[in-house]
Design a protein around this motif. Structure first.
Motif, PDB file in Angstrom:
ATOM      1  N   VAL A 170      35.962  42.625  11.408  1.00 54.40           N
ATOM      2  CA  VAL A 170      35.347  41.860  12.550  1.00 54.40           C
ATOM      3  C   VAL A 170      34.247  42.218  13.071  1.00 54.40           C
ATOM      4  CG1 VAL A 170      36.598  40.675  14.033  1.00 54.40           C
ATOM      5  CG2 VAL A 170      38.182  40.456  12.129  1.00 54.40           C
ATOM      6  N   GLU A 171      34.550  43.344  13.767  1.00 56.00           N
ATOM      7  CA  GLU A 171      33.229  43.924  15.100  1.00 56.00           C
ATOM      8  C   GLU A 171      32.121  43.832  14.076  1.00 56.00           C
ATOM      9  OE1 GLU A 171      34.326  45.290  17.572  1.00 56.00           O
ATOM     10  OE2 GLU A 171      36.156  44.446  17.132  1.00 56.00           O
ATOM     11  N   THR A 172      31.714  44.644  12.907  1.00 57.52           N
ATOM     12  CA  THR A 172      30.577  44.285  12.507  1.00 57.52           C
ATOM     13  C   THR A 172      29.975  42.546  12.975  1.00 57.52           C
ATOM     14  OG1 THR A 172      31.152  45.871  10.863  1.00 57.52           O
ATOM     15  CG2 THR A 172      29.014  44.273  10.301  1.00 57.52           C
ATOM     16  N   ARG A 173      30.309  41.727  12.501  1.00 55.76           N
ATOM     17  CA  ARG A 173      30.301  40.603  12.285  1.00 55.76           C
ATOM     18  C   ARG A 173      30.412  39.798  13.634  1.00 55.76           C
ATOM     19  NH1 ARG A 173      33.633  36.406   8.948  1.00 55.76           N
ATOM     20  NH2 ARG A 173      32.964  37.380   7.567  1.00 55.76           N
ATOM     21  N   LEU A 174      30.619  40.541  14.761  1.00 56.85           N
ATOM     22  CA  LEU A 174      30.294  40.477  15.877  1.00 56.85           C
ATOM     23  C   LEU A 174      29.287  41.102  16.497  1.00 56.85           C
ATOM     24  CD1 LEU A 174      33.972  40.483  17.259  1.00 56.85           C
ATOM     25  CD2 LEU A 174      32.480  38.402  16.892  1.00 56.85           C
ATOM     26  N   SER A 175      29.327  42.385  16.189  1.00 56.18           N
ATOM     27  CA  SER A 175      27.888  43.253  16.268  1.00 56.18           C
ATOM     28  C   SER A 175      26.648  42.286  15.713  1.00 56.18           C
ATOM     29  CB  SER A 175      27.814  44.330  15.849  1.00 56.18           C
ATOM     30  OG  SER A 175      26.663  44.940  16.356  1.00 56.18           O
ATOM     31  N   ARG A 176      26.530  42.177  14.473  1.00 54.52           N
ATOM     32  CA  ARG A 176      25.430  40.870  13.926  1.00 54.52           C
ATOM     33  C   ARG A 176      24.769  39.355  15.490  1.00 54.52           C
ATOM     34  NH1 ARG A 176      26.013  41.667   8.091  1.00 54.52           N
ATOM     35  NH2 ARG A 176      26.172  43.926   7.680  1.00 54.52           N
ATOM     36  N   LEU A 177      26.230  38.905  15.186  1.00 50.30           N
ATOM     37  CA  LEU A 177      25.906  37.630  15.738  1.00 50.30           C
ATOM     38  C   LEU A 177      25.444  38.687  17.453  1.00 50.30           C
ATOM     39  CD1 LEU A 177      29.428  35.823  15.492  1.00 50.30           C
ATOM     40  CD2 LEU A 177      26.934  35.411  14.487  1.00 50.30           C
ATOM     41  N   ALA A 178      25.863  38.724  17.960  1.00 52.34           N
ATOM     42  CA  ALA A 178      25.197  39.729  18.870  1.00 52.34           C
ATOM     43  C   ALA A 178      24.062  40.027  19.400  1.00 52.34           C
ATOM     44  CB  ALA A 178      25.924  40.901  19.658  1.00 52.34           C
ATOM     45  N   ARG A 179      23.164  40.359  18.047  1.00 52.98           N
ATOM     46  CA  ARG A 179      22.302  40.577  17.922  1.00 52.98           C
ATOM     47  C   ARG A 179      21.136  39.169  18.221  1.00 52.98           C
ATOM     48  NH1 ARG A 179      18.458  43.275  19.638  1.00 52.98           N
ATOM     49  NH2 ARG A 179      19.711  45.092  19.485  1.00 52.98           N
ATOM     50  N   GLN A 180      22.038  38.257  16.896  1.00 49.83           N
ATOM     51  CA  GLN A 180      21.410  36.581  16.784  1.00 49.83           C
ATOM     52  C   GLN A 180      21.469  36.287  18.348  1.00 49.83           C
ATOM     53  OE1 GLN A 180      23.711  34.406  13.738  1.00 49.83           O
ATOM     54  NE2 GLN A 180      22.926  35.586  12.067  1.00 49.83           N
ATOM     55  N   VAL A 181      21.944  36.140  19.171  1.00 50.40           N
ATOM     56  CA  VAL A 181      22.074  35.603  20.593  1.00 50.40           C
ATOM     57  C   VAL A 181      21.051  36.096  21.142  1.00 50.40           C
ATOM     58  CG1 VAL A 181      23.606  36.089  23.028  1.00 50.40           C
ATOM     59  CG2 VAL A 181      24.524  34.635  20.870  1.00 50.40           C
ATOM     60  N   LEU A 182      21.041  37.569  21.056  1.00 51.37           N
ATOM     61  CA  LEU A 182      20.225  38.294  21.822  1.00 51.37           C
ATOM     62  C   LEU A 182      18.199  37.066  21.470  1.00 51.37           C
ATOM     63  CD1 LEU A 182      20.713  41.660  22.425  1.00 51.37           C
ATOM     64  CD2 LEU A 182      21.589  39.943  23.813  1.00 51.37           C
ATOM     65  N   GLU A 183      18.086  36.978  20.238  1.00 49.23           N
ATOM     66  CA  GLU A 183      17.174  36.713  19.710  1.00 49.23           C
ATOM     67  C   GLU A 183      16.866  35.623  19.684  1.00 49.23           C
ATOM     68  OE1 GLU A 183      14.706  39.076  17.565  1.00 49.23           O
ATOM     69  OE2 GLU A 183      15.971  40.998  17.496  1.00 49.23           O
ATOM     70  N   ALA A 184      17.402  34.989  19.687  1.00 50.78           N
ATOM     71  CA  ALA A 184      17.617  33.555  20.059  1.00 50.78           C
ATOM     72  C   ALA A 184      17.321  33.172  21.587  1.00 50.78           C
ATOM     73  CB  ALA A 184      18.834  32.509  19.714  1.00 50.78           C
ATOM     74  N   ALA A 185      17.605  34.067  22.464  1.00 47.15           N
ATOM     75  CA  ALA A 185      17.195  34.285  23.816  1.00 47.15           C
ATOM     76  C   ALA A 185      15.920  34.393  23.655  1.00 47.15           C
ATOM     77  CB  ALA A 185      18.207  35.169  24.600  1.00 47.15           C
ATOM     78  N   GLU A 186      15.834  35.527  23.456  1.00 44.44           N
ATOM     79  CA  GLU A 186      14.388  35.666  23.366  1.00 44.44           C
ATOM     80  C   GLU A 186      12.765  34.890  23.400  1.00 44.44           C
ATOM     81  OE1 GLU A 186      13.467  39.412  21.831  1.00 44.44           O
ATOM     82  OE2 GLU A 186      14.855  40.609  22.899  1.00 44.44           O
ATOM     83  N   ALA A 187      13.642  34.158  22.047  1.00 51.45           N
ATOM     84  CA  ALA A 187      13.025  32.937  20.764  1.00 51.45           C
ATOM     85  C   ALA A 187      13.098  31.940  21.854  1.00 51.45           C
ATOM     86  CB  ALA A 187      13.590  32.628  20.161  1.00 51.45           C
ATOM     87  N   HIS A 188      13.385  31.782  23.338  1.00 52.77           N
ATOM     88  CA  HIS A 188      13.244  30.558  23.892  1.00 52.77           C
ATOM     89  C   HIS A 188      13.455  29.157  23.500  1.00 52.77           C
ATOM     90  CE1 HIS A 188      11.885  33.430  27.430  1.00 52.77           C
ATOM     91  NE2 HIS A 188      10.965  33.019  26.337  1.00 52.77           N
ATOM     92  N   VAL A 189      14.829  28.996  22.319  1.00 49.12           N
ATOM     93  CA  VAL A 189      15.326  28.126  21.842  1.00 49.12           C
ATOM     94  C   VAL A 189      16.792  27.730  22.183  1.00 49.12           C
ATOM     95  CG1 VAL A 189      13.490  28.767  19.594  1.00 49.12           C
ATOM     96  CG2 VAL A 189      16.479  29.738  19.786  1.00 49.12           C
ATOM     97  N   ARG A 190      16.956  26.392  21.431  1.00 52.65           N
ATOM     98  CA  ARG A 190      18.080  25.716  21.795  1.00 52.65           C
ATOM     99  C   ARG A 190      19.099  26.222  21.121  1.00 52.65           C
ATOM    100  NH1 ARG A 190      19.624  22.111  25.366  1.00 52.65           N
ATOM    101  NH2 ARG A 190      20.979  20.554  24.007  1.00 52.65           N
ATOM    102  N   TYR A 191      20.832  26.801  21.459  1.00 53.04           N
ATOM    103  CA  TYR A 191      20.967  27.619  20.050  1.00 53.04           C
ATOM    104  C   TYR A 191      22.786  27.262  20.942  1.00 53.04           C
ATOM    105  CZ  TYR A 191      21.443  31.637  23.236  1.00 53.04           C
ATOM    106  OH  TYR A 191      21.043  32.722  24.479  1.00 53.04           O
ATOM    107  N   GLY A 192      23.002  27.455  19.963  1.00 50.65           N
ATOM    108  CA  GLY A 192      25.295  26.960  20.601  1.00 50.65           C
ATOM    109  C   GLY A 192      25.743  28.666  19.055  1.00 50.65           C
TER     110      GLY A 192
END
Length: 347
Positions: A293-315
């Protein structure tokens, strides 16, 4: 052979000494824990401030105070033995000064107002910050106030009459969730250092600790928005509008590489451009492969940061919770907080 026998005899004795020493250390640790639990904490008021009252102040003599007590006892005994009135006068003057010093040390904490404010959220392993505000509600200057923060760090504070001061305390985080400041001791030895008075300030300030982002976590492919005028057809790679990053593929142009991400040791990431279409990006729990679970949450956190830097709409889709499509800094914090508190009881 004789040496080996003597060594064999010493080993059981040494092991027995270690076993006998461990219960002693455990007993001392338990005694300290019980004494700490018995000490009264300064409760929080309705406004969130802790006000130090009489019953919450503890005071004991310091090493210098104990030495002075020994000197007073010797001078008193000598003066009485030799009937020296000057020695008795000197002893009583020193004793009176010590009593006045004890009273002033106690007054230096009485009535002090303290409240804590949590800092911004941090990632696991970083230092969380809390701001403690100390205020003198009366007209008494307070000197030599010392706050003992995390790991015994001492923060000296001096308050003018009716003034307030702010002190930043840092707490080392280890895991995701909520990091509480806990109890903060405030002590003083003002004015002569003969007595040490302290009080324990209770605090409910908590900082959100996000999961530690993984070094690399490629984003899923964007999906065209339902109401887009150009929702059909190909993705339009090579157009002018930036739609999001993706992993490097052999043959990609070096001009499209995200060199900042490479400098941050995130691997080779390519910037995608897809014309003037609106793109939607869903970060799904089920689409991330991980062993725990922790590794999956860690990867999702990286995806959130990447999506925020890309300035796209994400859920964000998590088991039992879905955050709708959005963008911006508030949405980024909501997604990271959802990851930080995943599987934990709400406060």
């Amino acid at each position: 052979m004789a040496r080996q026998r003597s060594d064999d005899r010493r080993r059981p004795a040494t092991a027995a000494r270690r076993r006998s020493a461990r219960p002693g250390r455990r007993g001392i640790g338990r005694l300290k824990a019980r004494l700490a639990a018995m000490m009264r904490r300064v409760p929080l008021g309705r406004d969130g401030a802790a006000r130090v009252a009489q019953r919450y102040i503890f005071i004991l003599p310091t090493g210098a105070g104990l030495m002075l007590a020994l000197v007073l006892f010797v001078t008193l005994a000598g003066s009485l033995n030799y009937q020296n009135n000057l020695g008795l006068l000197f002893t009583f003057i020193l004793a009176a000064a010590a009593v006045v010093s004890m009273h002033q040390t106690w007054l230096n904490l009485l009535g002090l107002e303290v409240w804590a404010t949590p800092g911004p959220g941090v990632f696991a392993g970083d230092d969380a910050q809390f701001t403690l505000t100390l205020r003198d509600p009366g007209q008494r200057a307070r000197a030599d106030l010392r706050l003992r923060g995390w790991l015994g760090r001492v923060h000296p504070v001096a308050l003018a009459a009716g003034a307030q001061e702010r002190v930043t305390l840092t707490v080392t985080t280890e895991r995701r969730g909520h990091q509480a400041l806990g109890t903060v001791p405030i002590e003083t030895e003002f004015p002569l250092g003969l007595f040490r008075a302290w009080c324990l300030i209770e605090s409910d300030a908590r900082v959100v600790v996000y999961p530690r982002p993984a070094p690399v976590a490629p984003l899923p492919p964007p999906v065209a928005a339902a109401g887009s005028a150009r929702a059909q057809g190909d993705r339009g790679e090579g157009a002018d509008d930036f739609v999001g990053p993706r992993g490097y593929r052999p043959g990609d142009s070096p001009r499209r590489l995200d060199w900042k991400a490479l400098a941050r040791e995130r691997g080779l990431i390519v910037k995608q451009f897809g014309g003037d279409r609106a793109e939607e990006l869903w970060l799904d729990w089920e689409q991330v492969s991980a062993a725990d679970v922790e590794t999956r949450l860690s990867r999702l956190a990286r995806q959130v940061l990447e999506a925020a830097e890309a300035h796209v709409r994400y859920g964000l889709r998590l088991p039992g919770r879905t955050l709708p499509l959005d963008s911006g800094e508030p949405h980024r914090q909501r997604c990271l907080e959802a990851l930080a508190t995943f599987g934990q009881d709400p406060l």
